[in-house]
Enzyme design. Structure first.
Site, PDB file in Angstrom:
ATOM      1  N   LYS A   1       0.909  11.021   9.366  1.00 20.27           N
ATOM      2  CA  LYS A   1       2.203  10.351   9.520  1.00 20.27           C
ATOM      3  C   LYS A   1       2.145   9.403  10.706  1.00 20.27           C
ATOM      4  O   LYS A   1       2.548   8.262  10.625  1.00 20.27           O
ATOM      5  CB  LYS A   1       3.282  11.415   9.733  1.00 20.27           C
ATOM      6  CG  LYS A   1       4.581  11.245   9.070  1.00 20.27           C
ATOM      7  CD  LYS A   1       4.684  11.373   7.599  1.00 20.27           C
ATOM      8  CE  LYS A   1       3.688  10.693   6.767  1.00 20.27           C
ATOM      9  NZ  LYS A   1       3.685  10.957   5.368  1.00 20.27           N
TER      10      LYS A   1
ATOM     11  N   TRP B   1      -1.565  -6.840  -4.488  1.00 23.86           N
ATOM     12  CA  TRP B   1      -2.246  -6.094  -3.435  1.00 23.86           C
ATOM     13  C   TRP B   1      -3.724  -6.232  -3.794  1.00 23.86           C
ATOM     14  O   TRP B   1      -4.180  -5.680  -4.795  1.00 23.86           O
ATOM     15  CB  TRP B   1      -1.782  -4.646  -3.474  1.00 23.86           C
ATOM     16  CG  TRP B   1      -2.227  -3.807  -2.324  1.00 23.86           C
ATOM     17  CD1 TRP B   1      -1.630  -3.692  -1.101  1.00 23.86           C
ATOM     18  CD2 TRP B   1      -3.349  -2.924  -2.288  1.00 23.86           C
ATOM     19  NE1 TRP B   1      -2.311  -2.801  -0.325  1.00 23.86           N
ATOM     20  CE2 TRP B   1      -3.369  -2.314  -1.023  1.00 23.86           C
ATOM     21  CE3 TRP B   1      -4.359  -2.583  -3.199  1.00 23.86           C
ATOM     22  CZ2 TRP B   1      -4.337  -1.394  -0.642  1.00 23.86           C
ATOM     23  CZ3 TRP B   1      -5.322  -1.674  -2.812  1.00 23.86           C
ATOM     24  CH2 TRP B   1      -5.308  -1.086  -1.549  1.00 23.86           C
TER      25      TRP B   1
ATOM     26  N   CYS C   1       0.447  -3.423  -6.586  1.00 20.78           N
ATOM     27  CA  CYS C   1       1.010  -4.594  -7.237  1.00 20.78           C
ATOM     28  C   CYS C   1       2.300  -4.253  -7.967  1.00 20.78           C
ATOM     29  O   CYS C   1       2.501  -3.122  -8.407  1.00 20.78           O
ATOM     30  CB  CYS C   1       0.022  -5.145  -8.247  1.00 20.78           C
ATOM     31  SG  CYS C   1      -1.573  -5.492  -7.538  1.00 20.78           S
TER      32      CYS C   1
ATOM     33  N   LYS D   1       2.482   2.181  -1.642  1.00 21.40           N
ATOM     34  CA  LYS D   1       3.204   3.398  -1.977  1.00 21.40           C
ATOM     35  C   LYS D   1       2.537   4.128  -3.131  1.00 21.40           C
ATOM     36  O   LYS D   1       2.424   5.340  -3.151  1.00 21.40           O
ATOM     37  CB  LYS D   1       4.648   3.037  -2.346  1.00 21.40           C
ATOM     38  CG  LYS D   1       5.516   4.213  -2.712  1.00 21.40           C
ATOM     39  CD  LYS D   1       5.854   5.023  -1.475  1.00 21.40           C
ATOM     40  CE  LYS D   1       6.612   6.289  -1.776  1.00 21.40           C
ATOM     41  NZ  LYS D   1       6.499   7.243  -0.667  1.00 21.40           N
TER      42      LYS D   1
ATOM     43  N   ASN E   1      -1.120  -5.668 -13.402  1.00 21.23           N
ATOM     44  CA  ASN E   1      -1.348  -4.529 -12.494  1.00 21.23           C
ATOM     45  C   ASN E   1      -2.505  -3.730 -13.066  1.00 21.23           C
ATOM     46  O   ASN E   1      -2.542  -3.494 -14.277  1.00 21.23           O
ATOM     47  CB  ASN E   1      -0.129  -3.605 -12.430  1.00 21.23           C
ATOM     48  CG  ASN E   1       0.966  -4.156 -11.548  1.00 21.23           C
ATOM     49  OD1 ASN E   1       0.867  -5.277 -11.053  1.00 21.23           O
ATOM     50  ND2 ASN E   1       2.018  -3.376 -11.372  1.00 21.23           N
ATOM     51  N   GLY E   2      -3.405  -3.285 -12.200  1.00 21.52           N
ATOM     52  CA  GLY E   2      -4.531  -2.478 -12.681  1.00 21.52           C
ATOM     53  C   GLY E   2      -5.847  -3.171 -12.383  1.00 21.52           C
ATOM     54  O   GLY E   2      -5.903  -4.112 -11.584  1.00 21.52           O
TER      55      GLY E   2
ATOM     56  N   ARG F   1       6.070  -1.247  -2.365  1.00 22.56           N
ATOM     57  CA  ARG F   1       4.809  -0.756  -2.924  1.00 22.56           C
ATOM     58  C   ARG F   1       3.606  -1.275  -2.144  1.00 22.56           C
ATOM     59  O   ARG F   1       2.497  -0.798  -2.335  1.00 22.56           O
ATOM     60  CB  ARG F   1       4.684  -1.196  -4.389  1.00 22.56           C
ATOM     61  CG  ARG F   1       5.730  -0.571  -5.289  1.00 22.56           C
ATOM     62  CD  ARG F   1       5.751  -1.255  -6.630  1.00 22.56           C
ATOM     63  NE  ARG F   1       4.564  -1.002  -7.405  1.00 22.56           N
ATOM     64  CZ  ARG F   1       4.494  -0.162  -8.432  1.00 22.56           C
ATOM     65  NH1 ARG F   1       5.567   0.483  -8.794  1.00 22.56           N
ATOM     66  NH2 ARG F   1       3.399   0.009  -9.099  1.00 22.56           N
TER      67      ARG F   1
ATOM     68  N   GLU G   1      -0.885  16.657   8.149  1.00 22.26           N
ATOM     69  CA  GLU G   1       0.185  15.751   7.731  1.00 22.26           C
ATOM     70  C   GLU G   1       0.800  15.028   8.938  1.00 22.26           C
ATOM     71  O   GLU G   1       1.084  13.832   8.881  1.00 22.26           O
ATOM     72  CB  GLU G   1       1.248  16.539   6.948  1.00 22.26           C
ATOM     73  CG  GLU G   1       2.467  15.763   6.534  1.00 22.26           C
ATOM     74  CD  GLU G   1       2.187  14.587   5.601  1.00 22.26           C
ATOM     75  OE1 GLU G   1       1.039  14.415   5.164  1.00 22.26           O
ATOM     76  OE2 GLU G   1       3.124  13.809   5.344  1.00 22.26           O
TER      77      GLU G   1
ATOM     78  N   GLU H   1      -0.542   6.353  10.135  1.00 17.25           N
ATOM     79  CA  GLU H   1      -0.310   5.355   9.090  1.00 17.25           C
ATOM     80  C   GLU H   1       0.809   4.386   9.437  1.00 17.25           C
ATOM     81  O   GLU H   1       0.794   3.242   9.005  1.00 17.25           O
ATOM     82  CB  GLU H   1      -0.083   5.998   7.713  1.00 17.25           C
ATOM     83  CG  GLU H   1       1.154   6.819   7.560  1.00 17.25           C
ATOM     84  CD  GLU H   1       1.291   7.439   6.157  1.00 17.25           C
ATOM     85  OE1 GLU H   1       0.695   6.942   5.203  1.00 17.25           O
ATOM     86  OE2 GLU H   1       2.026   8.446   6.038  1.00 17.25           O
TER      87      GLU H   1
ATOM     88  N   HIS I   1     -16.354  22.520  18.999  1.00 12.34           N
ATOM     89  CA  HIS I   1     -17.569  22.089  18.298  1.00 12.34           C
ATOM     90  C   HIS I   1     -17.716  20.577  18.298  1.00 12.34           C
ATOM     91  O   HIS I   1     -18.285  20.013  17.370  1.00 12.34           O
ATOM     92  CB  HIS I   1     -17.572  22.666  16.886  1.00 12.34           C
ATOM     93  CG  HIS I   1     -17.546  24.156  16.885  1.00 12.34           C
ATOM     94  ND1 HIS I   1     -18.617  24.922  17.281  1.00 12.34           N
ATOM     95  CD2 HIS I   1     -16.556  25.037  16.597  1.00 12.34           C
ATOM     96  CE1 HIS I   1     -18.301  26.205  17.218  1.00 12.34           C
ATOM     97  NE2 HIS I   1     -17.039  26.293  16.804  1.00 12.34           N
TER      98      HIS I   1
HETATM   99  C1  G6P Z   1      -0.344   6.734  -0.973  1.00  6.81           C
HETATM  100  C2  G6P Z   1       0.973   6.978  -0.233  1.00  6.81           C
HETATM  101  C3  G6P Z   1       1.012   8.403   0.303  1.00  6.81           C
HETATM  102  C4  G6P Z   1       0.808   9.397  -0.818  1.00  6.81           C
HETATM  103  C5  G6P Z   1      -0.488   9.103  -1.595  1.00  6.81           C
HETATM  104  C6  G6P Z   1      -0.546   9.907  -2.882  1.00  6.81           C
HETATM  105  O1  G6P Z   1      -1.408   6.744  -0.073  1.00  6.81           O
HETATM  106  O2  G6P Z   1       1.104   6.062   0.829  1.00  6.81           O
HETATM  107  O3  G6P Z   1       2.259   8.640   0.928  1.00  6.81           O
HETATM  108  O4  G6P Z   1       0.757  10.688  -0.296  1.00  6.81           O
HETATM  109  O5  G6P Z   1      -0.540   7.725  -1.983  1.00  6.81           O
HETATM  110  O6  G6P Z   1       0.471   9.424  -3.720  1.00  6.81           O
HETATM  111  P1  G6P Z   1       1.181  10.259  -4.857  1.00  6.81           P
HETATM  112  O7  G6P Z   1       2.159   9.290  -5.460  1.00  6.81           O
HETATM  113  O8  G6P Z   1       0.106  10.670  -5.815  1.00  6.81           O
HETATM  114  O9  G6P Z   1       1.854  11.416  -4.202  1.00  6.81           O
END
Ligand code: G6P
Length: 610
Positions: free
Chosen positions: A487, A76, A2, A605, A102-103, A28, A483, A490, A506
């Protein structure tokens, strides 16, 4: 997640400023948006499910949207589905208070029952609506004291922007465990959950601390502590470049941020290597005796930051011989971890606001561990609550899928590991010099790798319509596979998994059939032969294999269908190079599939709720 924006000004219409601010917060992640503003001495709300364009179209149909004070929100969903009615702002029954939040209010169900008994009529399924009614039923004629009273009843996390019908021209805001800043402008004053929302208007900001409240008028910002006592706070100057928060000619923020990596990596590494070759960790200092007492290092993080931690485990253990545990913050916080005052805890977070990571930090802190955080956002909650902070100087990262933050985090993990190993005499000065020279060379090597972009785009068109992908590797190659796979999935929505290559047998190998896409990471020289054997195994079952190898290694290309080559570096730094073509692969596949790359569905984000 949010986003909040608010503005109160002199002779300046608030709604365009609110909508513009909400656009800056879009990255975000959100599913609905809304604004509240004054019209004919009453608070008017316009809100809707969907993208901001829906809200903009709705506002065009309204008359009297030229008031000079208002609050806005991108939601959100957490409590209640994304819908018009669940969108913020929420308003109290008589229209006295409007609120954006927010929260999460953890005791909202109890409060809701209590308020219902008092006759409040609830329209939405949200926890936020409770706050609007609580404000109205607590109203004592004074805006600030009413907010203070209502906030004292709330449990959980909140950043609130509030309008009161009886106090036109004013905004009151308050925060607890959710970020909120105040912008001091020339035409008026702002509130925002994120600096980017107001950067085009002002660079002068106040950071609110937990429990603090503020009263904004067009000309004045008054800040109060938890007890309602007026306090003086220092205005901070934001040095971020506005252009840095914009796309600068690139089609997406993600590709812009991938391309920025050589630059931001150099920014993060170079100033920390002194001319005499020593490492300067921003004043963080450990004596050899302190380090000898460290019985275990815990790395705690979420998402891609966790994947940085997986690399960190291999590297720190290799260089320092201190055992390292890497934990997902969301698991750590509930597993009663065996942390004590001899543990060192490294927290990694781009935003510095991830709810689970912050909770893990607090859990470790109560057990007496020393907390070092690696954070990108200056003044964020994690930065403020840590004993020591190492900032990644990556600049604002807008794309939800992280790239440059991952790379800069990794570089700080390397520096930290080398620093500790040297202090403990595990590696001598000559070795430190050799490692730092390799580290310094990474930005140029990444620039070379970025030249592969056109080749990777062509390859990506070939793989764009596959349904599944498997990334395999061993040791540090496996850490990068995690990673690389995240990537891809997502942003392209292709089902993807990462496996330690030795684990294939396995179970997962039963999924391999003709045409299954497998990416083999073969950059860990010691183990290339082993991974090549695994490539042979999946090839024998019909897999289509793309390999990543170090220049000069021809053995890999003999087995894979296609091979991408990257320059060589010291083994521990390979992940910094390997991840770049993998980011490009994910990006170009998502582009070929026409995905909403910077704002993937359902993602945010900054994940500020559990
Ligand atoms: C979200 C973002 C990721 C990030 C993760 C942790 O899922 O989309 O890209 O790695 O949060 O966020 P931070 O701000 O703690 O690195």
């Amino acid at each position: 997640m949010c986003g909040i924006i608010g503005f109160t000004g002199d002779n300046v219409p608030a709604v365009p400023i609110l909508v513009d601010g909400l656009k800056k917060l879009e990255y975000r992640g959100y599913d609905s948006a809304g604004v509240a503003y004054f019209k004919d001495n009453k608070i008017e709300i316009t809100k809707s499910k969907g993208r901001l364009t829906v809200l903009e179209d709705l506002l065009k149909t309204k008359k009297g949207t030229d008031g000079t004070v208002g609050i806005g929100h991108t939601r959100w969903a957490t409590h209640g589905e994304p819908s018009d009615i669940n969108s913020h702002p929420h308003i109290s029954n008589s229209g006295l208070f409007a609120v954006v939040h927010n929260g999460i209010i953890e005791n909202y169900a109890t409060l809701k029952e209590e308020l219902k008994e008092k006759g409040c009529n609830f329209l939405s399924d949200t926890d936020t609506e409770v706050i609007a009614h609580l404000l109205e039923t607590s109203y004592d004629g004074d805006f600030i004291s009413t907010v203070k009273k209502a906030a004292s009843r709330l449990e959980g996390s909140y950043a609130l922007g509030i309008l009161c019908k009886e106090n036109p021209g004013q905004i009151v805001c308050v925060r607890r465990s959710s970020p909120l800043i105040i912008g001091v402008g020339t035409d008026g004053n702002y509130i925002a959950s994120d600096i980017t929302a107001i950067l085009t208007h002002t660079r002068k900001i106040y950071q609110l601390d937990d429990g603090e409240m503020a009263l904004l008028t067009p000309k004045k910002v008054t800040i109060f502590d938890e007890d309602g006592k007026e306090i003086a706070k220092k205005v901070e100057k934001v040095t971020w470049d506005v252009a840095a928060a914009e796309k600068g000619g690139y089609e997406h923020f993600m590709i812009k941020e991938i391309m920025e990596q050589p630059h931001v990596l150099a920014e993060t590494i170079s100033p920390r290597i002194a001319s005499d070759g020593s490492i300067n960790l921003d004043g963080i200092d450990f004596t050899k005796e302190q380090l000898k007492k460290v019985n275990r290092i815990y790395i705690l993080a979420c998402g891609s930051a966790y994947h940085v931690g997986v690399v960190g485990k291999y590297v720190i253990e290799k260089l320092t011989s201190i055992p390292v545990e890497i934990d997902l913050a969301s698991e750590f916080r509930y597993r009663n971890p065996l942390v004590d005052s001899n543990s060192m805890v490294i927290i990694i977070s781009q935003s510095g606001e991830t709810a689970d990571t912050l909770a893990a930090l607090r859990e470790a802190k109560t057990k007496g561990a020393r907390i070092i955080s690696i954070v990108n956002t200056v003044g964020s909650s994690i930065a403020r609550e840590s004993d020591d902070v190492l900032y990644t100087w990556a600049g604002p990262e807008i794309s939800v899928a992280t790239t440059k933050a991952y790379s800069t985090q990794l570089s700080l993990v390397y520096l930290f590991a080398i620093y500790v190993a040297n202090k403990l005499n595990k590696i001598g000065d000559a070795e430190v010099k050799k490692l730092l020279s390799e580290l310094n060379a990474l930005p140029d090597k990444i620039s070379e790798i970025l030249k592969l972009a056109p080749q990777i785009e062509t390859l990506a068109n070939r793989y764009a319509y596959l349904e599944h992908a498997y990334f395999i590797g061993r040791n540090l190659d496996y850490a990068v596979a995690l990673e690389a796979s995240l990537k891809l999935k997502e942003i392209s929505y292709i089902h993807s998994e990462a496996y330690a290559a030795g684990e294939l047998k396995h179970g997962t190998i039963s999924l391999i059939e003709k045409g299954t896409f497998v990416v083999g990471l073969c950059c860990c020289e010691r183990l290339v032969d082993k991974t090549v054997s695994n490539i042979r195994e999946v090839k024998a079952r019909g897999a289509e294999v793309l390999a990543l190898a170090v220049e000069g290694n021809d053995a890999v290309a003999k087995e894979a269908d296609r091979t991408l080559y990257i320059p060589s570096t010291h083994e521990i730094f390979m992940p910094s190079l390997e991840v770049v073509p993998m980011q490009l692969l994910g990006y170009y596949i998502a582009k070929a599939r026409n995905c909403d790359i910077d704002k993937p569905r359902n993602l945010a984000k900054s994940v500020t709720v559990e």
